[in-house]
Design an enzyme around this catalytic site. Structure first.
Site: not given
Length: 377
Positions: A90, A272, A310, A312, A315, A341
């Site tokens: 940015d 974002d 999930c 991830c 998890c 996560h």
């Protein structure tokens, strides 16, 4: 180069080719403000486990420390942080908004006092481009003024005109920098930013004006700063028809999972937000059934994963009971596992959106998940 592959209504499925790799859109950009994700997540985690395509870093913060010239001497931001995929920086323009008590806006640029040590800083369009060139990011954002809501029409109009003049200066400076032999990324891209508060006519006029400057992509800025979500959705809808079809569209700083789904529905490609990592650090976890507060006593003996749906690393390996214990014990591992996560959730949310667009089922996906994902379990 952006290629629009298909549409479902206004929703777009595309690819965005950059010097650091191809981005499948719609996409979520994971926010590593100071070249790191808050919560102990490395670039290698993002790449290997969390399905991240793009990382976002903050021009102002990296200019303050460790310094953009130091990063350039070390080979650029990609080498510095160990990330070889696209990076968007940015412009520092949001700090014009967020550091309102520490800055003065003039035509030449903005005079700041550092939030770290109070030292005087000046940043204008040219300085912003120079800093982002030193960082060597894939995509540089134009320097703009993000106006607070509510604002008067007169102030918002004057700010838009200044933002347009600043964009022209950004483009000229970037072209100059690209010709220098020591420039790290001579294929750096520039995105212009649409402003105009919540005034429909002003937003449309400003978008038409900056579209003539032929940037590599266009962002809608100045939303998700306190206005009702209905205003945000309305502004996206009125601006979108005037955004170039063959350029990526980025909605800055947004947002919740439902915000993202609704913005994709209205034609946005890139997003974002600090929300997934910030919420995770306080124990608020996204699931496919809604938001789970892992601090709740009912999870003290719950051996289930955060979300049974999930995939991830958290998890797959840890229980709700263990994660709650880590938070209650103020263990640093709690934040790392929770942030992993939530970022995995956001990145796979966008994967599922892309699949739904590929299979022409996005409308059904939207109807199924918008009522669920922002709700509290």
């Amino acid at each position: 180069m952006y290629q629009l592959l298909k549409k479902q209504g206004a929703a777009r499925r595309g690819t965005f080719v950059t010097v650091h790799g191809t981005i499948q859109t719609p996409a979520f950009m994971n926010v590593g403000t100071s070249a790191a994700i808050k919560g102990g997540i490395s670039s290698y985690d993002l790449k290997e486990d969390l399905h991240c395509q793009v990382e976002l870093c903050n021009t102002y913060h990296l200019h303050i420390r460790p310094g953009d010239q130091l990063i350039k001497r070390l080979g650029g931001l990609h080498r510095f942080m160990g990330w070889d995929k696209p990076i968007l920086t940015d412009s520092g323009g949001f700090q014009v908004f967020s550091l309102a008590q520490l800055r003065t806006i003039r035509e030449e640029g903005v005079y700041f006092r550092s939030h770290v040590d109070g030292r005087k800083i000046f940043m204008g369009p040219e300085e912003s481009m120079q800093i982002q060139s030193n960082l060597g990011s894939t995509i540089a954002m134009a320097f703009d003024e993000c106006v607070e809501n509510p604002s008067t029409l007169e102030y918002a109009s004057n700010s838009c005109a200044r933002t347009t003049r600043w964009l022209a200066r950004c483009k000229a400076e970037m072209e100059r920098l690209k010709k220098l032999p020591d420039t790290l990324n001579q294929q750096q891209l520039l995105f212009g930013i649409n402003q105009g508060c919540v005034f429909d006519d002003l937003r449309i006029a400003h978008m038409k004006e900056i579209a003539t400057l032929d940037c590599d992509g266009y962002a809608i800025g100045g939303l998700a700063v306190g206005e009702p979500k209905e205003d945000m959705y309305r502004i996206i809808s009125v601006v979108e028809p005037h955004m170039p079809v063959d350029k990526p569209r980025y909605l800055m700083g947004v947002g919740t999972p439902c915000n993202i789904i609704e913005a994709v529905y209205r034609g946005i490609d890139l997003f974002d937000c600090v929300m997934p990592s910030r919420n995770a650090r306080h124990g608020h976890l996204n699931t496919w059934s809604g938001i789970r507060n892992i601090m709740n006593a009912k999870y003290a003996e719950d051996l289930s994963p955060i979300d049974e749906q999930c995939g991830c690393p958290t998890c797959q390996r840890h229980s709700r009971a263990y994660l709650r214990h880590l938070f209650k014990s103020n263990e640093m591992l709690a934040m790392r596992l929770a942030v992993m996560h939530n970022l995995y959730f956001y990145n796979t949310l966008l994967e599922k959106i892309r699949t739904a667009l590929d299979e022409n089922t996005f409308d059904a996906f939207r109807q199924q998940y918008v009522p669920l994902l922002d709700s509290r379990i």
